[in-house]
Motif scaffolding. Structure first.
Motif, short mmCIF file in Angstrom:
data_model
loop_
_atom_site.label_atom_id
_atom_site.label_comp_id
_atom_site.label_asym_id
_atom_site.label_seq_id
_atom_site.Cartn_x
_atom_site.Cartn_y
_atom_site.Cartn_z
N UNK A 46 8.46 19.13 22.20
CA UNK A 46 7.71 19.67 21.07
C UNK A 46 8.67 20.00 19.93
N UNK A 47 8.29 19.62 18.70
CA UNK A 47 9.13 19.85 17.54
C UNK A 47 8.41 20.75 16.54
N UNK A 48 9.16 21.63 15.90
CA UNK A 48 8.62 22.52 14.89
C UNK A 48 9.53 22.52 13.68
N UNK A 49 8.96 22.27 12.48
CA UNK A 49 9.71 22.34 11.23
C UNK A 49 9.70 23.78 10.75
N UNK A 50 10.86 24.26 10.27
CA UNK A 50 10.97 25.64 9.80
C UNK A 50 11.73 25.67 8.48
N UNK A 51 11.20 26.44 7.52
CA UNK A 51 11.88 26.64 6.24
C UNK A 51 11.84 28.11 5.86
N UNK A 52 12.92 28.57 5.25
CA UNK A 52 12.95 29.92 4.71
C UNK A 52 12.44 29.87 3.27
N UNK A 53 11.61 30.82 2.91
CA UNK A 53 11.04 30.89 1.56
C UNK A 53 11.71 32.05 0.85
N UNK A 54 12.20 31.79 -0.36
CA UNK A 54 12.88 32.86 -1.09
C UNK A 54 12.40 32.91 -2.54
N UNK A 55 12.58 34.06 -3.14
CA UNK A 55 12.25 34.25 -4.54
C UNK A 55 13.38 33.70 -5.41
N UNK A 56 13.18 33.70 -6.71
CA UNK A 56 14.20 33.20 -7.62
C UNK A 56 15.50 33.98 -7.55
N UNK A 57 15.41 35.27 -7.17
CA UNK A 57 16.63 36.08 -7.09
C UNK A 57 17.40 35.85 -5.79
N UNK A 58 16.88 34.98 -4.91
CA UNK A 58 17.59 34.64 -3.69
C UNK A 58 17.24 35.50 -2.49
N UNK A 59 16.40 36.50 -2.66
CA UNK A 59 16.02 37.36 -1.54
C UNK A 59 15.05 36.61 -0.63
N UNK A 60 15.36 36.56 0.68
CA UNK A 60 14.48 35.89 1.63
C UNK A 60 13.23 36.73 1.82
N UNK A 61 12.07 36.13 1.66
CA UNK A 61 10.83 36.88 1.79
C UNK A 61 9.98 36.43 2.98
N UNK A 62 10.32 35.34 3.60
CA UNK A 62 9.54 34.91 4.74
C UNK A 62 9.97 33.57 5.28
N UNK A 63 9.24 33.13 6.30
CA UNK A 63 9.51 31.88 6.98
C UNK A 63 8.20 31.09 7.04
N UNK A 64 8.28 29.80 6.77
CA UNK A 64 7.13 28.89 6.84
C UNK A 64 7.44 27.86 7.92
N UNK A 65 6.44 27.55 8.78
CA UNK A 65 6.68 26.56 9.82
C UNK A 65 5.43 25.72 10.05
N UNK A 66 5.63 24.60 10.74
CA UNK A 66 4.53 23.75 11.19
C UNK A 66 5.03 22.91 12.36
N UNK A 67 4.12 22.63 13.28
CA UNK A 67 4.47 21.83 14.45
C UNK A 67 4.37 20.35 14.10
N UNK A 68 5.28 19.57 14.63
CA UNK A 68 5.26 18.12 14.47
C UNK A 68 4.59 17.50 15.70
N UNK A 69 4.09 16.29 15.57
CA UNK A 69 3.42 15.62 16.68
C UNK A 69 4.29 15.25 17.83
#
Length: 69
Positions: A46-69
Motif C-alpha cells: 500500500x502506498x500513500x502520498x504525503x505533503x506538508x502544507x505551509x503558509x507564505x511565511x514558511x510555518x508548517x500548518x498541516x499535512x495533506x495525504x492520499x492513498x495510491x492504488x
C-alpha cells in the motif's frame, strides 16, 4: 524530489497526527501533484502520498495525504 519511506502506513499516519494538529486526506489536492514523500507498506504494498502544507511565511500548518492504488 520525492522521498520513499518503507513503513506501516497506518502507524506512520497515526504518528503524524500526534505531531501535527491538522492532517487531512485530500485526494484532489494540488499539493499532492509533487508529494514530499511516499510511504510504502512493505507487507501489503500500500502506498500513500504525503505533503506538508505551509503558509507564505514558511510555518508548517498541516499535512495533506492520499492513498495510491
Amino acid at each position: 524530489m520525492t522521498t520513499i519511506i518503507k513503513r506501516d502506513t497506518r502507524k506512520f499516519m497515526r504518528e503524524l497526527r500526534v505531531h501535527y494538529g491538522d492532517v487531512w486526506k485530500m485526494p484532489s489536492s494540488r499539493y499532492l501533484s509533487k508529494p514530499d514523500f511516499i510511504v510504502v507498506d512493505p507487507r501489503t504494498g500500500k502506498k500513500t502520498k504525503v505533503s506538508f502544507v505551509s503558509l507564505d511565511d514558511g510555518e508548517v500548518v498541516g499535512v495533506v495525504y492520499d492513498e495510491l492504488g
